[in-house]
Scaffold this active site. Structure first.
Site, PDB file in Angstrom:
ATOM      1  N   HIS A  65       0.843  -1.202   0.000  1.00 31.64           N
ATOM      2  CA  HIS A  65       0.000   0.000   0.000  1.00 31.64           C
ATOM      3  C   HIS A  65       0.878   1.253   0.000  1.00 31.64           C
ATOM      4  CE1 HIS A  65      -4.165   1.573   1.437  1.00 31.64           C
ATOM      5  NE2 HIS A  65      -3.490   2.569   0.901  1.00 31.64           N
ATOM      6  N   ALA A 226     -10.804   4.544   8.600  1.00 32.11           N
ATOM      7  CA  ALA A 226     -11.746   4.645   7.481  1.00 32.11           C
ATOM      8  C   ALA A 226     -12.653   3.423   7.396  1.00 32.11           C
ATOM      9  CB  ALA A 226     -11.020   4.890   6.162  1.00 32.11           C
ATOM     10  N   ASP A 254       2.563   3.781  12.917  1.00 38.44           N
ATOM     11  CA  ASP A 254       3.298   5.035  13.099  1.00 38.44           C
ATOM     12  C   ASP A 254       2.954   5.741  14.409  1.00 38.44           C
ATOM     13  OD1 ASP A 254       0.723   5.819  12.506  1.00 38.44           O
ATOM     14  OD2 ASP A 254       1.276   7.148  10.833  1.00 38.44           O
ATOM     15  N   ASP A 280       1.182   3.242   3.639  1.00 34.16           N
ATOM     16  CA  ASP A 280       0.162   4.162   3.122  1.00 34.16           C
ATOM     17  C   ASP A 280       0.809   5.527   2.832  1.00 34.16           C
ATOM     18  OD1 ASP A 280      -2.344   4.965   2.272  1.00 34.16           O
ATOM     19  OD2 ASP A 280      -3.125   5.364   4.282  1.00 34.16           O
ATOM     20  N   ALA A 314      -4.329  11.896   6.250  1.00 32.58           N
ATOM     21  CA  ALA A 314      -4.249  11.757   4.795  1.00 32.58           C
ATOM     22  C   ALA A 314      -2.992  10.982   4.421  1.00 32.58           C
ATOM     23  CB  ALA A 314      -4.249  13.132   4.131  1.00 32.58           C
TER      24      ALA A 314
END
Length: 389
Positions: A65, A226, A254, A280, A314
């Site tokens: 990802h 999400a 993280d 990500d 984000a």
């Protein structure tokens, strides 16, 4: 000197199925010939020897990802973007990855698909792209996170067929919301073609999520994020994901996306065998704080944390070597367990564990040399040194 034979010697070797305190990994013609305790008499004559004394020797990491890095994004739709991302990833110990899209108009999805095809055919300077991961546009706008709502749309088999043609059948994974109209048909289409249906950006109830698993979903994107969370009367998508032993989950370790206590609970419920570390990462990875773009949305990066103006997370600037270090140090996991989540597990998910994911004879010589803090000193991709500090 035999240019086709390489030996990484004297390091602590974690395969990760076994650990040799002072081992050697012998590489011939891009593949692992054997792994053994270090013995000078077993060194192949004329081989190039790399002394890994004081270092740890690991399988190359696999990131399923990745949106971008070093100012480049998969949605740039160019070979150069994929190549630049791959070179940065090699610096972080990644030897293979899935370039990942965001929700976008179909023309841009196709451009990214063509770029992934070109990068696999031409080759790149760093980590090898393994194919395309479509994250969006077939997601639930209520759980869109940092996906651009203007480009979210109902699942379309026809659009996916166009993407398949553009990428030369290199589509490996599609992250979607199973509760959306048309999703079940698409899940069946993907499963029939060996493409991984992944659940993400979903507001599915427990029942809807379980129906998705019954149809063929076997993976979940960035768990906890999400997606509909857990409630004791309505376990939601998260409850369904956690209770299924046949479903793997992605984890962004993280300490921003998921609290360490939540990670401990996840590991107790799923076990380390079903957790896949990801980054990500977006184009801000490897770059200073500032303002960046993701899918047409402005992303503000402060202290390495990526957020929209609304405050929504984000993506990340995380690197996979740091993720492995984080779960090893902060959670106290054995190194072999942490490494497995970035190597063996993603390789099994992609069904490429016959050639990647561990240091075993016959497999691709994807090898990382790191220190105890997971700082990377060398990355070898299929027998070729792709990065050296």
């Amino acid at each position: 000197m035999d240019d086709r034979t390489l030996v990484i010697a004297n390091g602590r070797v974690c395969t990760p199925f076994e650990t040799l305190d002072k081992g050697m990994v012998v590489v011939r013609e891009g593949r692992i010939a054997f792994v053994a305790p270090f013995n000078r008499r077993r060194l192949p004559e004329g081989a190039k020897v790399i002394d890994a004394s004081g270092k740890i020797v690991l399988p190359g990491f696999v990131d399923v990802h990745v949106h971008g890095a070093r100012g480049y994004d998969v949605m740039d739709g160019t070979y150069d973007a994929i190549d630049r991302i791959s070179r940065f990833l090699a610096r972080t110990g990644v030897t293979a990855f899935l370039p990942t899209t965001v929700s976008a108009p179909q023309e841009r999805m196709l451009a990214s698909a063509r770029a992934v095809r070109e990068s696999t055919e031409r080759g790149v300077g760093g980590a090898r792209p393994l194919g395309l991961h479509m994250e969006g546009p077939y997601i639930n706008p209520e759980r869109r996170g940092a996906q651009n709502v203007e480009h979210i749309r109902p699942p379309s088999i026809e659009e996916v067929q166009e993407v398949l043609r553009a990428c030369g059948d290199r589509l490996r994974m599609v992250t979607l919301a199973p509760e959306m109209s048309g999703a079940m048909a698409l899940i069946g289409f993907l499963k029939e073609r060996g493409i991984i249906p992944s659940m993400g950006h979903t507001n599915a109830t427990f029942r809807e999520a379980m129906a998705g698993f019954q149809k063929g979903v076997r993976h979940a994107a960035h768990v906890f994020n999400a997606m509909r969370g857990f409630h004791h009367r309505e376990p939601g998508a998260l409850g369904a994901i956690l209770i299924r032993d046949d479903v793997t989950v992605e984890l962004i370790a993280d300490w921003v996306h998921v609290h360490p206590v939540s990670i401990r609970l996840l590991l107790r419920l799923k076990g380390s065998d079903r957790v896949v570390l990801i980054t990500d990462s977006i184009r801000a990875a490897g770059m200073p704080d500032g303002t960046y773009e993701l899918g047409g949305l402005e992303v503000i990066v402060r202290d390495g944390i990526c957020r929209l103006k609304t405050g929504s997370l984000a993506g990340s600037t995380l690197t996979l070597n740091k993720a492995v270090g984080n779960v090893t140090k902060r959670l106290g996991l054995p190194l072999s367990e942490s490494v497995k989540m970035a190597t063996v597990n993603p390789a099994r998910l992609l069904e490429i564990d016959d050639r990647k994911g561990s240091l075993e004879p016959g497999k691709d010589a994807d090898i990382v040399v790191a220190d105890r803090d997971m700082n990377i000193s060398m990355t070898i991709v299929q027998g070729r040194i792709a990065f050296s500090s």
